[in-house]
Design an enzyme around this catalytic site. Structure first.
Site, PDB file in Angstrom:
ATOM      1  N   LYS A 198      -6.945  -3.855  -6.280  1.00 29.43           N
ATOM      2  CA  LYS A 198      -7.870  -2.973  -6.993  1.00 29.43           C
ATOM      3  C   LYS A 198      -8.128  -3.501  -8.405  1.00 29.43           C
ATOM      4  O   LYS A 198      -9.254  -3.622  -8.842  1.00 29.43           O
ATOM      5  CB  LYS A 198      -7.283  -1.561  -7.021  1.00 29.43           C
ATOM      6  N   GLU A 204       2.164 -10.006  -8.646  1.00 32.25           N
ATOM      7  CA  GLU A 204       2.582 -10.518  -7.330  1.00 32.25           C
ATOM      8  C   GLU A 204       1.372 -11.074  -6.580  1.00 32.25           C
ATOM      9  O   GLU A 204       1.395 -12.179  -6.029  1.00 32.25           O
ATOM     10  CB  GLU A 204       3.205  -9.399  -6.482  1.00 32.25           C
ATOM     11  N   GLY A 256      -5.161   3.391  -5.276  1.00 31.03           N
ATOM     12  CA  GLY A 256      -4.611   2.283  -4.494  1.00 31.03           C
ATOM     13  C   GLY A 256      -4.021   2.738  -3.160  1.00 31.03           C
ATOM     14  O   GLY A 256      -4.315   2.182  -2.104  1.00 31.03           O
ATOM     15  N   ARG A 257      -3.186   3.773  -3.208  1.00 28.90           N
ATOM     16  CA  ARG A 257      -2.488   4.202  -1.972  1.00 28.90           C
ATOM     17  C   ARG A 257      -3.372   5.044  -1.066  1.00 28.90           C
ATOM     18  O   ARG A 257      -2.921   5.533  -0.038  1.00 28.90           O
ATOM     19  CB  ARG A 257      -1.189   4.923  -2.337  1.00 28.90           C
ATOM     20  N   GLU A 342       5.012   7.815  -4.623  1.00 28.71           N
ATOM     21  CA  GLU A 342       4.243   7.399  -5.797  1.00 28.71           C
ATOM     22  C   GLU A 342       3.324   8.540  -6.242  1.00 28.71           C
ATOM     23  O   GLU A 342       2.962   8.635  -7.403  1.00 28.71           O
ATOM     24  CB  GLU A 342       3.421   6.129  -5.484  1.00 28.71           C
ATOM     25  N   HIS A 373      20.244   5.041  17.187  1.00 26.64           N
ATOM     26  CA  HIS A 373      21.430   4.194  17.300  1.00 26.64           C
ATOM     27  C   HIS A 373      21.823   3.633  15.938  1.00 26.64           C
ATOM     28  O   HIS A 373      22.536   2.634  15.858  1.00 26.64           O
ATOM     29  CB  HIS A 373      21.154   3.072  18.305  1.00 26.64           C
ATOM     30  N   LYS A 501       7.309  -3.254 -14.784  1.00 22.59           N
ATOM     31  CA  LYS A 501       6.360  -4.384 -14.828  1.00 22.59           C
ATOM     32  C   LYS A 501       6.387  -5.043 -16.203  1.00 22.59           C
ATOM     33  O   LYS A 501       6.429  -6.264 -16.317  1.00 22.59           O
ATOM     34  CB  LYS A 501       4.933  -3.884 -14.570  1.00 22.59           C
TER      35      LYS A 501
HETATM   36  O1  F6P Z   1       2.627  -0.915  -8.791  1.00 22.47           O
HETATM   37  C1  F6P Z   1       1.932   0.163  -8.307  1.00 22.47           C
HETATM   38  C2  F6P Z   1       0.519  -0.134  -7.938  1.00 22.47           C
HETATM   39  O2  F6P Z   1      -0.287   0.051  -9.037  1.00 22.47           O
HETATM   40  C3  F6P Z   1       0.101   0.730  -6.770  1.00 22.47           C
HETATM   41  O3  F6P Z   1      -0.299   1.981  -7.138  1.00 22.47           O
HETATM   42  C4  F6P Z   1      -0.959  -0.101  -6.138  1.00 22.47           C
HETATM   43  O4  F6P Z   1      -1.198   0.306  -4.833  1.00 22.47           O
HETATM   44  C5  F6P Z   1      -0.349  -1.470  -6.244  1.00 22.47           C
HETATM   45  O5  F6P Z   1       0.326  -1.468  -7.484  1.00 22.47           O
HETATM   46  C6  F6P Z   1      -1.300  -2.623  -6.166  1.00 22.47           C
HETATM   47  O6  F6P Z   1      -2.278  -2.576  -7.150  1.00 22.47           O
HETATM   48  P1  F6P Z   1      -3.583  -3.476  -7.074  1.00 22.47           P
HETATM   49  O7  F6P Z   1      -4.334  -3.076  -5.870  1.00 22.47           O
HETATM   50  O8  F6P Z   1      -4.331  -3.202  -8.333  1.00 22.47           O
HETATM   51  O9  F6P Z   1      -3.141  -4.912  -6.988  1.00 22.47           O
END
Ligand code: F6P
Length: 536
Positions: A198, A204, A256-257, A342, A373, A501
């Site tokens: 987003k 990452e 995002g979620r 979240e 199990h 972060k």
């Molecule tokens: O670290 C949390 C977050 O901001 C989430 O809410 C989001 O889904 C994820 O990181 C990834 O964010 P982006 O889509 O901006 O890379």
């Protein structure tokens, strides 16, 4: 909400503590404490909630202003107050719903236009018109994390019986092992990389995207030509070198979620094709309409939420287990962990005041029967109570293996039954008669007692089709919304992920030996020292 309403709920929870769920049970209750909506049935009769508690919980929806808040969400009002944004993931599946205005502009033409572009692109990949340097695309790699990974990864697995496009892979972790293991066997000349972010700043994702570009650059003349971007930040996607025609944008009012319904769902769309993807959207849209229109007691997301509030804030159970008896829903618990924790893992209400009650619960789980199990021992005989949310389909896809599906159903129902009924000391002793006697019989029998009276709910659905999948995910989204409204929190920000972060950014040069650990606490500094001495 007035604190006394919470106090009354807690008093009801305490009163229910010794109540026998089994003695509450009747044919009437089994119907009354269940909701049917869309294609599904949600049964919450195996809980300690009685009609007085249910009335109180429904009253809490009214006290919290649920009707107005729900209207505000669907209308595009800026209900995400700490970020000043609307919350309009429902617009992404509003295929029949007409216009939705934000600042006097209808957002639907753009939403539907982007969906049509995504479908066109997906078709060209699936039909081999979009090619890599080595020919048709055989593999799609989605690079994203959190909401830009969990939704599509979960749904691609869930709908694997509809998967007739190229193979899909998901890279999320910044651990180089993840991308190395995924890219290792792939042919770069026939791979499409989707960078899903987003913000297009997530460390990452951007790190993995750069790694993938370098990997592709070793064999492909113009690696960016085999890249797609899904983002709200189009300036950053072009900086990365991805042509506008392969950028699918969305607005900041998609959290995002909550984003798998739009561009973030592109990998799913390529996997299952436009017809099945639209069915997935239609399923969610049907749940939206049900949520908007049904009275509280007939409203599945509302009753799922109220069961959650009852168990967490009413009875004080800190966690809930999501237990799909559906192997293809293996990633659903992880998906719901982000969606619920979240969204509702927050200690202050919208106005910044401390919450008078616990925040949203800890969500965890695994598919059945595997969990049986592993951790069900604790659920049945541990000292803590874990409300269990079972789910199972009437039908599986493997026609020749229907006997296995019946076994799956039997196991699911048996667990709910065992949790409710338990096994008394006398029953345990009767089982051991002849094997032990006297004190040894007593001692052995006590280990075989199941206290029972442990709550569970069950969600039944006909078959895990794209439509039903859309209904399930939208059901949980709205559950989170209702619980958030009752708690009075903002379910749509996520400030709690920021501090870690920031600190990671500052620690990286220290780990690399380019800066001193001087201002770090002694424990952190000695961890760095230990790791550096061993090669970090
Ligand atoms: O670290 C949390 C977050 O901001 C989430 O809410 C989001 O889904 C994820 O990181 C990834 O964010 P982006 O889509 O901006 O890379």
């Amino acid at each position: 909400m007035d604190k006394s309403i919470w106090d009354d709920l807690a008093a009801m929870g305490r009163k229910a503590d010794g109540r026998s769920i089994r003695s509450l049970m009747s044919a009437e209750r089994a119907e009354d404490f269940a909701v049917e909506a869309c294609d599904m049935r949600f049964d919450y009769s195996k809980t300690s909630m009685d009609t007085a508690a249910r009335d109180h919980l429904i009253g809490m929806c009214e006290a919290a202003g649920l009707d107005d808040k729900r209207r505000a969400m669907f209308a595009g009002d800026p209900i995400n107050e700490t970020e000043g944004r609307a919350v309009l993931h429902t617009a992404l599946r509003n295929l029949d719903g007409g216009s939705i205005m934000i600042e006097e502009r209808d957002v639907m033409p753009k939403v539907l236009g982007t969906l049509a572009r995504m479908e066109g692109f997906a078709r060209s990949v699936r039909e081999g018109r979009f090619q890599g340097q080595g020919g048709t695309i055989t593999d799609v790699v989605n690079i994203g994390i959190g909401g830009s990974d969990l939704g599509p990864a979960m749904a691609v697995q869930a709908l694997s019986t509809y998967h007739d496009g190229p193979r899909c892979h998901f890279v999320s972790n910044v651990d180089g092992a993840h991308i190395a293991d995924i890219l290792g066997p792939l042919d770069p000349k026939r791979t499409l990389v989707i960078v899903a972010s987003k913000t297009f700043t997530t460390i990452e994702t951007m790190t993995n995207a750069a790694t993938a570009k370098a990997w592709m650059g070793q064999d492909v003349r113009d690696p960016a030509s085999q890249f797609v971007a899904l983002s709200t930040a189009q300036d950053k996607t072009s900086e990365f070198g991805i042509a506008e025609t392969r950028v699918f944008g969305f607005a900041d009012w998609v959290g995002g979620r909550y984003s798998m319904w739009g561009p973030i769902g592109l990998s799913l769309l390529i996997a299952i094709g436009p017809t099945a993807f639209r069915a997935f959207l239609r399923g969610a849209e049907a749940m939206d309409r049900h949520f908007q229109n049904a009275a509280p007691q007939e409203n599945m997301p509302v009753m799922l939420a109220l069961t959650g509030i009852w168990h967490n804030q009413g009875c004080g159970y800190a966690t809930r287990a999501v237990l799909p008896y559906e192997q293809r829903l293996a990633r659903l618990p992880a998906y719901l962990q982000q969606l619920e924790m979240e969204s509702n893992g927050k200690r202050v209400s919208m106005d910044g005041a401390d919450l008078p009650v616990e925040s949203g619960p800890i969500v965890w789980g695994e598919p059945g029967t595997n969990g049986q199990h592993a951790f069900y021992q604790l659920i049945h005989q541990g000292t803590r109570i874990v409300p269990c949310e079972f789910m199972v389909a009437a039908e599986g896809f493997e026609e020749e293996l229907q006997h296995q599906h019946r076994l799956l159903i039997a196991n699911c129902l048996a667990q709910a039954e065992a949790l409710m009924n338990g096994r008394s000391l006398d029953e345990a002793k009767a089982l051991l008669q002849g094997k032990f006697s006297g004190e040894e019989l007593e001692r052995q029998a006590r280990h075989r007692v199941f206290p029972g009276n442990r709550p569970s709910t069950i969600l039944l659905y006909p078959k895990l089709t794209p439509e039903v999948m859309g209904q399930i995910v939208a059901l949980y989204e709205h559950r989170v919304f209702v619980e958030g409204v009752i708690l009075g929190i903002n379910s749509f920000d996520q400030w709690g992920v920021e501090l870690g972060k920031e600190l990671a950014k500052a620690l990286e040069p220290i780990v690399a030996g380019e800066a001193s650990a001087g201002d770090k606490d002694a424990s952190t500094a000695s961890s760095i020292g230990w790791l550096q001495a061993r090669g970090a």
